[in-house]
Motif scaffolding. Structure first.
Motif, PDB file in Angstrom:
ATOM      1  N   GLY A  59      40.061  35.780  61.844  1.00 57.01           N
ATOM      2  CA  GLY A  59      39.172  36.748  61.200  1.00 57.01           C
ATOM      3  C   GLY A  59      39.776  38.140  61.172  1.00 57.01           C
ATOM      4  N   ARG A  63      40.725  40.431  57.903  1.00 62.48           N
ATOM      5  CA  ARG A  63      40.078  41.743  57.701  1.00 62.48           C
ATOM      6  C   ARG A  63      41.117  42.865  57.582  1.00 62.48           C
ATOM      7  NH1 ARG A  63      36.742  45.249  61.764  1.00 62.48           N
ATOM      8  NH2 ARG A  63      35.476  46.513  60.342  1.00 62.48           N
ATOM      9  N   PHE A  66      42.268  43.068  54.030  1.00 68.44           N
ATOM     10  CA  PHE A  66      41.207  43.665  53.203  1.00 68.44           C
ATOM     11  C   PHE A  66      41.180  45.195  53.396  1.00 68.44           C
ATOM     12  CE2 PHE A  66      36.478  44.673  53.953  1.00 68.44           C
ATOM     13  CZ  PHE A  66      36.259  45.164  52.673  1.00 68.44           C
ATOM     14  N   SER A  97      37.498  48.977  64.970  1.00 66.63           N
ATOM     15  CA  SER A  97      37.274  47.599  65.438  1.00 66.63           C
ATOM     16  C   SER A  97      38.310  46.620  64.878  1.00 66.63           C
ATOM     17  CB  SER A  97      35.861  47.145  65.047  1.00 66.63           C
ATOM     18  OG  SER A  97      35.637  47.358  63.666  1.00 66.63           O
ATOM     19  N   PRO A 163      33.949  49.980  52.270  1.00 63.55           N
ATOM     20  CA  PRO A 163      32.513  49.780  52.053  1.00 63.55           C
ATOM     21  C   PRO A 163      31.743  49.805  53.378  1.00 63.55           C
ATOM     22  CG  PRO A 163      33.747  47.730  51.671  1.00 63.55           C
ATOM     23  CD  PRO A 163      34.760  48.804  51.928  1.00 63.55           C
ATOM     24  N   PRO A 164      30.594  50.501  53.407  1.00 63.34           N
ATOM     25  CA  PRO A 164      29.803  50.560  54.649  1.00 63.34           C
ATOM     26  C   PRO A 164      28.924  49.322  54.815  1.00 63.34           C
ATOM     27  CG  PRO A 164      28.781  51.921  52.955  1.00 63.34           C
ATOM     28  CD  PRO A 164      30.023  51.335  52.332  1.00 63.34           C
ATOM     29  N   HIS A 193      33.301  36.599  55.636  1.00 65.03           N
ATOM     30  CA  HIS A 193      32.479  36.719  56.852  1.00 65.03           C
ATOM     31  C   HIS A 193      32.106  35.356  57.428  1.00 65.03           C
ATOM     32  CE1 HIS A 193      31.202  41.172  56.006  1.00 65.03           C
ATOM     33  NE2 HIS A 193      32.463  41.030  56.360  1.00 65.03           N
ATOM     34  N   GLY A 196      35.024  35.127  62.187  1.00 63.74           N
ATOM     35  CA  GLY A 196      35.072  36.333  63.007  1.00 63.74           C
ATOM     36  C   GLY A 196      33.765  36.759  63.644  1.00 63.74           C
ATOM     37  N   THR A 197      33.864  37.888  64.315  1.00 66.39           N
ATOM     38  CA  THR A 197      32.741  38.426  65.078  1.00 66.39           C
ATOM     39  C   THR A 197      32.527  39.891  64.721  1.00 66.39           C
ATOM     40  OG1 THR A 197      34.292  39.008  66.845  1.00 66.39           O
ATOM     41  CG2 THR A 197      33.099  36.929  67.097  1.00 66.39           C
ATOM     42  N   HIS A 199      30.726  43.726  66.226  1.00 66.50           N
ATOM     43  CA  HIS A 199      30.152  44.461  67.356  1.00 66.50           C
ATOM     44  C   HIS A 199      28.671  44.748  67.091  1.00 66.50           C
ATOM     45  CE1 HIS A 199      34.440  45.064  68.007  1.00 66.50           C
ATOM     46  NE2 HIS A 199      34.129  45.313  69.268  1.00 66.50           N
ATOM     47  N   SER A 202      27.586  47.465  64.872  1.00 70.82           N
ATOM     48  CA  SER A 202      27.709  47.362  63.415  1.00 70.82           C
ATOM     49  C   SER A 202      26.408  46.903  62.749  1.00 70.82           C
ATOM     50  CB  SER A 202      28.825  46.392  63.029  1.00 70.82           C
ATOM     51  OG  SER A 202      30.070  46.872  63.470  1.00 70.82           O
ATOM     52  N   MET A 237      29.714  36.072  63.307  1.00 71.10           N
ATOM     53  CA  MET A 237      29.139  36.405  62.005  1.00 71.10           C
ATOM     54  C   MET A 237      28.605  35.171  61.294  1.00 71.10           C
ATOM     55  SD  MET A 237      31.136  39.647  60.672  1.00 71.10           S
ATOM     56  CE  MET A 237      32.540  38.793  60.078  1.00 71.10           C
ATOM     57  N   PHE A 260      24.944  41.799  58.378  1.00 70.73           N
ATOM     58  CA  PHE A 260      24.882  43.199  57.932  1.00 70.73           C
ATOM     59  C   PHE A 260      23.919  43.343  56.759  1.00 70.73           C
ATOM     60  CE2 PHE A 260      29.525  42.501  58.987  1.00 70.73           C
ATOM     61  CZ  PHE A 260      29.355  42.828  60.324  1.00 70.73           C
ATOM     62  N   SER A 262      24.815  44.675  54.153  1.00 70.07           N
ATOM     63  CA  SER A 262      25.649  44.347  52.985  1.00 70.07           C
ATOM     64  C   SER A 262      25.634  42.844  52.698  1.00 70.07           C
ATOM     65  CB  SER A 262      27.089  44.825  53.200  1.00 70.07           C
ATOM     66  OG  SER A 262      27.677  44.148  54.295  1.00 70.07           O
TER      67      SER A 262
HETATM   68  C1  HEM Z   1      31.613  43.724  51.027  1.00 77.19           C
HETATM   69  C2  HEM Z   1      31.841  44.692  51.861  1.00 77.19           C
HETATM   70  C3  HEM Z   1      32.135  44.485  53.316  1.00 77.19           C
HETATM   71  C4  HEM Z   1      31.546  45.138  54.335  1.00 77.19           C
HETATM   72  C5  HEM Z   1      30.450  46.209  54.234  1.00 77.19           C
HETATM   73  C6  HEM Z   1      32.098  44.632  55.564  1.00 77.19           C
HETATM   74  C7  HEM Z   1      31.775  45.065  56.826  1.00 77.19           C
HETATM   75  C8  HEM Z   1      32.226  44.493  57.996  1.00 77.19           C
HETATM   76  C9  HEM Z   1      31.848  44.909  59.316  1.00 77.19           C
HETATM   77  C10 HEM Z   1      30.881  46.059  59.641  1.00 77.19           C
HETATM   78  C11 HEM Z   1      32.442  44.079  60.205  1.00 77.19           C
HETATM   79  C12 HEM Z   1      32.276  44.058  61.718  1.00 77.19           C
HETATM   80  C13 HEM Z   1      33.262  44.926  62.437  1.00 77.19           C
HETATM   81  C14 HEM Z   1      32.939  44.931  63.907  1.00 77.19           C
HETATM   82  O1  HEM Z   1      31.853  45.347  64.263  1.00 77.19           O
HETATM   83  O2  HEM Z   1      33.804  44.513  64.708  1.00 77.19           O
HETATM   84  C15 HEM Z   1      33.224  43.143  59.450  1.00 77.19           C
HETATM   85  C16 HEM Z   1      33.975  42.140  59.990  1.00 77.19           C
HETATM   86  C17 HEM Z   1      34.762  41.292  59.257  1.00 77.19           C
HETATM   87  N1  HEM Z   1      34.998  41.349  57.905  1.00 77.19           N
HETATM   88 FE1  HEM Z   1      33.968  42.463  56.578  1.00 77.19          FE
HETATM   89  N2  HEM Z   1      33.031  43.679  55.250  1.00 77.19           N
HETATM   90  C18 HEM Z   1      33.087  43.556  53.881  1.00 77.19           C
HETATM   91  C19 HEM Z   1      33.944  42.747  53.169  1.00 77.19           C
HETATM   92  C20 HEM Z   1      34.885  41.923  53.725  1.00 77.19           C
HETATM   93  C21 HEM Z   1      35.910  41.232  52.996  1.00 77.19           C
HETATM   94  C22 HEM Z   1      36.149  41.390  51.500  1.00 77.19           C
HETATM   95  C23 HEM Z   1      36.606  40.493  53.879  1.00 77.19           C
HETATM   96  C24 HEM Z   1      37.784  39.587  53.646  1.00 77.19           C
HETATM   97  C25 HEM Z   1      38.001  38.924  52.555  1.00 77.19           C
HETATM   98  C26 HEM Z   1      36.007  40.707  55.183  1.00 77.19           C
HETATM   99  C27 HEM Z   1      36.397  40.093  56.338  1.00 77.19           C
HETATM  100  C28 HEM Z   1      35.861  40.362  57.585  1.00 77.19           C
HETATM  101  C29 HEM Z   1      36.197  39.589  58.768  1.00 77.19           C
HETATM  102  C30 HEM Z   1      37.082  38.368  58.814  1.00 77.19           C
HETATM  103  C31 HEM Z   1      35.517  40.192  59.824  1.00 77.19           C
HETATM  104  C32 HEM Z   1      35.545  39.769  61.298  1.00 77.19           C
HETATM  105  C33 HEM Z   1      36.633  40.517  62.018  1.00 77.19           C
HETATM  106  C34 HEM Z   1      36.751  40.173  63.495  1.00 77.19           C
HETATM  107  O3  HEM Z   1      36.491  39.040  63.882  1.00 77.19           O
HETATM  108  O4  HEM Z   1      37.151  41.063  64.259  1.00 77.19           O
HETATM  109  N3  HEM Z   1      34.990  41.608  55.043  1.00 77.19           N
HETATM  110  N4  HEM Z   1      33.073  43.425  58.105  1.00 77.19           N
END
Ligand code: HEM
Length: 320
Positions: A59, A63, A66, A97, A163-164, A193, A196-197, A199, A202, A237, A260, A262
Motif C-alpha cells: 500500500g 501511495r 500517486f 504518513s 487531494p484532501p 484504497h 493499506g492502512t 491513521h 485521517s 482501509m 474517508f 472522499s
Molecule cells: C481520491 C483522492 C484520495 C484521497 C483524498 C486519499 C487520501 C488518503 C489518506 C488520507 C490516506 C491515509 C494516510 C494515513 O493516515 O496514513 C490514504 C492512504 C492510502 N492511499 Fe489514498 N487518497 C486518494 C487517492 C489515492 C490513490 C489514487 C491511490 C493509488 C492509486 C491511493 C492509495 C492509497 C494507499 C495504498 C493508502 C494506504 C497507505 C498505507 O498503507 O500507508 N490513494 N489515502
C-alpha cells in the motif's frame, strides 16, 4: 512468486494503450533494453523479497507513486529530502504518513550496481508501484519508461495539490482534471484504497459526537471509535483484505464503510456511485482490474520529464 498470471496475458489492448499514451508522454516500453536490459527484472526480484518480508508495504509503495505524480508530475520529487533552504514535499503535512522510502533506495542501489546512472528514480517508483499491486494479487500492466528525475521539491506545492481526505466529488474531480485524469479515473484509482492502512487522525473527524458523519455506517463508526479511542493508531482501509488487491474496497464503500469522506463521497455522486455499485456487485472485479491498469498507465504519464530534462539521480533522496 510468478509475477504475471496467465489470465492477464490477453491484455494486448493495454500494451497498445500504454504504448500510445506513452508516445504522447515520450516514454517507451523497453526504454532500457539496451542500456540496462535487466532493469525491470531487478526491480521485480527486489520487490518480491520486499513484499514477502513485509506485505503491508504494498500500500505505502503504491501511495508513494500517486503522491509523486500529483505534485510536479511523476518525477520522484516526493523522494527528495528537505535541505537547509528548502522544505521538500516529503515534509508536507499530507506526506508525513508516507512510508517505503527505504525500499525505494534499496531497489535503486541494486540498479546502480548493475547499470550506474541509467535508471531514474521516477521509473523505479513507477515499476515498484506496479509490482506492489501484482504481488498483492492485483493486475499487471505494461509500464512505459524513460522518465527523468526532477530537480525541485516543495512542501507548499504538495500541500496545495494533493487531494484532501475531506474532499467531495466536485473538488476531487477538479484536482484530478488538473492532472488530466477524469471522473472515471477518480472512481477507479480510489480503488487503490483496497490496500493499506490509515491513521486515526485521517478520519476521526467523522467520529466525534458533535460532527458525526451521517454518511458513515453507525455500527462501523462505533467500531472505529473503539479502535482509535483505545490507543489504536491505524485502521485497515479495506478491513479483512487490506493486503490483497481486489474489488472489496467498493463493497465497503457501498455499505457506507469507506474510511474517508472522499471514499464516502464516491457513493453520493451519480457517476462515481454507479461505478462503486457495479464493482461492489462482485461481478466486475476483472473489469475493475482492467480499469485500474488503464488509469495507472494514465497517472504514470502525468507531467513526466523526458529527454534531457532533469537528471538521473544516483540516490533518490538527494540531487546529484
Ligand atoms: C481520491 C483522492 C484520495 C484521497 C483524498 C486519499 C487520501 C488518503 C489518506 C488520507 C490516506 C491515509 C494516510 C494515513 O493516515 O496514513 C490514504 C492512504 C492510502 N492511499 Fe489514498 N487518497 C486518494 C487517492 C489515492 C490513490 C489514487 C491511490 C493509488 C492509486 C491511493 C492509495 C492509497 C494507499 C495504498 C493508502 C494506504 C497507505 C498505507 O498503507 O500507508 N490513494 N489515502
Amino acid at each position: 512468486m510468478e509475477i504475471m498470471r496467465s489470465w492477464q496475458l490477453p491484455l494486448a489492448l493495454l500494451v497498445i494503450l500504454a504504448a500510445s499514451s506513452a508516445a504522447a508522454a515520450q516514454l517507451e516500453i523497453g526504454f532500457y533494453s539496451k542500456t540496462c536490459p535487466d532493469a525491470e527484472k531487478i526491480v521485480q526480484e527486489e520487490m518480491t523479497k520486499i513484499i514477502a518480508a513485509a506485505p503491508s508495504l504494498a500500500g505505502p509503495l503504491l501511495r508513494l507513486h500517486f503522491h509523486d505524480c500529483f505534485v510536479r508530475g511523476c518525477d520522484a520529487s516526493v523522494l527528495l529530502e528537505s535541505t537547509p533552504g528548502n522544505t521538500a514535499e516529503k515534509d508536507a503535512k499530507p506526506n508525513k504518513s508516507l512510508r517505503g522510502f527505504g525500499s525505494v533506495e534499496r531497489v535503486k542501489a541494486k540498479l546502480e550496481a548493475a547499470c550506474p546512472g541509467i535508471v531514474s528514480c521516477a521509473d523505479v517508483l513507477t515499476l515498484m508501484s506496479r509490482d506492489a499491486v501484482v504481488l498483492s494479487h492485483g493486475p499487471h500492466w505494461p509500464v512505459a519508461l524513460g522518465r527523468r528525475d526532477g530537480m525541485a521539491s516543495s512542501a507548499t506545492e504538495a500541500s496545495n495539490e494533493l487531494p484532501p481526505a475531506s474532499g467531495d466529488v466536485p473538488l476531487l474531480a477538479k484536482i484530478f482534471a488538473s492532472k488530466g485524469l477524469n471522473l472515471k479515473d477518480l472512481a477507479v484509482l480510489s480503488g487503490g484504497h483496497t490496500l493499506g492502512t490509515a491513521h486515526c487522525a485521517s478520519f476521526d473527524d467523522r467520529l466525534s459526537n458533535s460532527t458525526v458523519d451521517p454518511s458513515l455506517d453507525s455500527e462501523y463508526a462505533d467500531r472505529l471509535r473503539l479502535k482509535c479511542g483505545s490507543g489504536g493508531v491505524l485502521a485497515e482501509m479495506d478491513p479483512g483484505s487490506y493486503k490483497t488487491f481486489d474489488g472489496s474496497y467498493y463493497r465497503q464503500v457501498a455499505k457506507r464503510r469507506g474510511l474517508f469522506r472522499s471514499d464516502a463521497a464516491l457513493l453520493a455522486d451519480a457517476t462515481t456511485g454507479d461505478y462503486v455499485r457495479r464493482v461492489a456487485s462482485g461481478k466486475f472485479d476483472a473489469e475493475f482490474f482492467r480499469d485500474f491498469s488503464e488509469s495507472m498507465i494514465k497517472m504514470g504519464n502525468v507531467g513526466v520529464l523526458t529527454g534531457s530534462q532533469g537528471e538521473i539521480r544516483k540516490k533518490c533522496y538527494v540531487l546529484n
